[in-house]
Design a protein around this motif. Structure first.
Motif, PDB file in Angstrom:
ATOM      1  N   ILE A   1      -7.072   5.117 -12.775  1.00 54.61           N
ATOM      2  CA  ILE A   1      -8.027   5.951 -12.023  1.00 54.61           C
ATOM      3  C   ILE A   1      -7.365   6.471 -10.739  1.00 54.61           C
ATOM      4  O   ILE A   1      -6.895   5.684  -9.908  1.00 54.61           O
ATOM      5  CB  ILE A   1      -9.307   5.153 -11.696  1.00 54.61           C
ATOM      6  CG1 ILE A   1      -9.975   4.678 -13.005  1.00 54.61           C
ATOM      7  CG2 ILE A   1     -10.272   5.988 -10.863  1.00 54.61           C
ATOM      8  CD1 ILE A   1     -11.154   3.744 -12.812  1.00 54.61           C
ATOM      9  N   SER A   2      -7.337   7.786 -10.582  1.00 50.69           N
ATOM     10  CA  SER A   2      -6.697   8.396  -9.395  1.00 50.69           C
ATOM     11  C   SER A   2      -7.564   8.226  -8.150  1.00 50.69           C
ATOM     12  O   SER A   2      -7.055   8.145  -7.028  1.00 50.69           O
ATOM     13  CB  SER A   2      -6.447   9.889  -9.639  1.00 50.69           C
ATOM     14  OG  SER A   2      -5.749  10.081 -10.857  1.00 50.69           O
ATOM     15  N   GLY A   3      -8.877   8.220  -8.335  1.00 54.18           N
ATOM     16  CA  GLY A   3      -9.796   8.060  -7.208  1.00 54.18           C
ATOM     17  C   GLY A   3     -11.214   7.861  -7.720  1.00 54.18           C
ATOM     18  O   GLY A   3     -11.553   8.309  -8.813  1.00 54.18           O
ATOM     19  N   ILE A   4     -12.009   7.150  -6.938  1.00 51.81           N
ATOM     20  CA  ILE A   4     -13.425   6.955  -7.235  1.00 51.81           C
ATOM     21  C   ILE A   4     -14.209   7.660  -6.140  1.00 51.81           C
ATOM     22  O   ILE A   4     -14.135   7.284  -4.967  1.00 51.81           O
ATOM     23  CB  ILE A   4     -13.798   5.468  -7.312  1.00 51.81           C
ATOM     24  CG1 ILE A   4     -13.005   4.772  -8.422  1.00 51.81           C
ATOM     25  CG2 ILE A   4     -15.304   5.298  -7.543  1.00 51.81           C
ATOM     26  CD1 ILE A   4     -13.233   3.268  -8.515  1.00 51.81           C
ATOM     27  N   VAL A   5     -14.921   8.726  -6.526  1.00 53.52           N
ATOM     28  CA  VAL A   5     -15.605   9.581  -5.550  1.00 53.52           C
ATOM     29  C   VAL A   5     -17.038   9.102  -5.386  1.00 53.52           C
ATOM     30  O   VAL A   5     -17.826   9.137  -6.333  1.00 53.52           O
ATOM     31  CB  VAL A   5     -15.598  11.050  -6.016  1.00 53.52           C
ATOM     32  CG1 VAL A   5     -16.201  11.952  -4.938  1.00 53.52           C
ATOM     33  CG2 VAL A   5     -14.175  11.505  -6.344  1.00 53.52           C
TER      34      VAL A   5
END
Ligand SMILES: CSC[C@H]1O[C@H](OP(=O)(O)O)[C@H](O)[C@@H]1O
Length: 371
Positions: free
Chosen positions: A334-338
């Motif tokens: 996962i690159s980022g959790i927004v």
């Protein structure tokens, strides 16, 4: 919820779950009938409410939580008891029943527990009913604000003209308004931006075909419907600059449960060097789950694979099927959790805890990215 004059698709769909004017029933847009039929259901009994969630007539983690909150307020009005203690006992029984409809989306239990807590803080039945009424509306309105904030942060991750791949449905129908994974696309559209969305059909229940392509095409957002097994080719062709997906439960270390097939999309994205983002409100984060291994995965009726959308069965009745409704994407993919408080980056154990500290402190998440 206010009905907008000449509503946009986004505004129109934000009313897909609401109370009747007299507050004695819940009205939902029956998502199992979309996109061919626009039909509404009025839910008055616990069984109707349980079935609506179980059968995905209302679905999507935040939408399930919003609906369950309204459900519990309606059921609270039907409780006959002489004392606040007896009232609360019966209310807990109803909440437990609704919570058993689907195990994975943590928003369901989160919303029900929030409603029970507010009721337990009152000293009379009349005050409990008033507090429950205020709380279910607050849960709905907060979700609109959370999705709006998530959309702002998500929009910083993409640029005009980008290709976005999405899986299942995480638009207004899965939430309140905007959505999570689709929120940045609706918001960007409002600002004159153009995206090329590739929507996985998402077998077996086809939320991507029936719901995502419906929401986006009716909103005038370019969308191409693909079979789930085509995701690799569209990524290889260079048509995808980011993958945006929703979530049903995020563990403390960032492992994320989402619609079955999501982890495969994440693995493909890593292979092709494409950023993969999970978008969801903090109400979908469950710090009591240390890792994805702690997230309960719903197992659904095998007939959904063999029969559900076919004129006749596509496999012999004796053929066994495996029909998990969700899978877990490892946090390393996962690159980022927004979230509504900003974009969490690895190590997620720390960044998710920071988000919760802000939430607990009652700080607004809008407009800043402290992570
Ligand atoms: C914004 S959460 C949407 C999330 O819920 C969906 O599951 P279901 O359609 O079974 O309720 C899917 O996992 C979406 O990503």
């Amino acid at each position: 919820m206010r009905k907008e004059a000449n509503p946009t698709m986004n505004e129109y769909l934000s009313d897909h779950v609401h109370l009747t004017d007299d507050g004695t029933a819940v009205v939902i847009l029956d998502q199992t009938q979309l996109p061919c039929r626009t039909e509404y259901l009025t839910l008055r009994t616990a069984q109707e409410m349980f079935d609506a969630i179980r059968l995905l007539q209302v679905r999507g983690a935040p939408a399930i939580g919003i609906c369950a909150a309204y459900d519990l307020y309606v059921l609270a009005q039907q409780v006959s008891s002489d004392t606040p203690e007896a009232f609360l006992t019966q209310l807990r029984q109803q909440a437990d029943y609704l919570a058993s409809s689907r195990p994975t989306a943590v928003n369901l239990s989160w919303a029900l527990n929030r409603m029970l807590d507010i009721a337990a803080a009152q000293t009379s039945i009349a005050d409990m009913l008033s507090a429950l009424h205020r709380e279910c509306i607050a849960i709905h309105e907060e979700d609109i604000a959370m999705c709006r904030a998530i959309s702002e942060y998500g929009l910083t991750l993409i640029k005009d003209g980008d290709g976005i791949l999405t899986h299942c449905n995480a638009g207004p129908l899965a939430t309140s308004r905007y959505g999570t994974a689709l929120g940045p696309l609706f918001l960007g559209k409002e600002r004159g931006m153009h995206f090329h969305v590739f929507s996985d059909e998402t077998r077996p229940l086809l939320q991507g075909a029936r719901l995502t392509s419906y929401e986006l095409s009716r909103a005038g957002i370019d969308v191409t419907l693909i079979c789930d097994n085509m995701a690799s080719l569209v990524m290889k062709n260079g048509w995808i600059q980011a993958c945006f997906v929703g979530c049903d439960r995020v563990a403390a270390n960032g492992d994320t449960a989402n619609k079955i097939g999501t982890s495969g999309v994440a693995i493909l994205a890593r292979h092709y060097g494409i950023p993969f983002y999970v978008l969801g409100p903090t109400s979908t984060i469950d710090l009591s789950c240390a890792t994805g291994a702690d997230i309960p995965i719903e197992q659904r009726d095998p007939e959904e694979i063999k029969q559900k959308f076919y004129a006749e069965p596509m496999a012999l009745p004796e053929v066994k099927c495996y029909n998990p409704a969700f899978d877990v994407t490892d946090q390393s993919l996962i690159s980022g959790i927004v979230t509504e408080y900003g974009i969490c980056r690895a190590p997620y154990t720390e960044s998710l805890r920071t988000v919760f500290a802000q939430k607990t402190a009652g700080q607004s998440g809008e407009g800043r990215n402290p992570l």
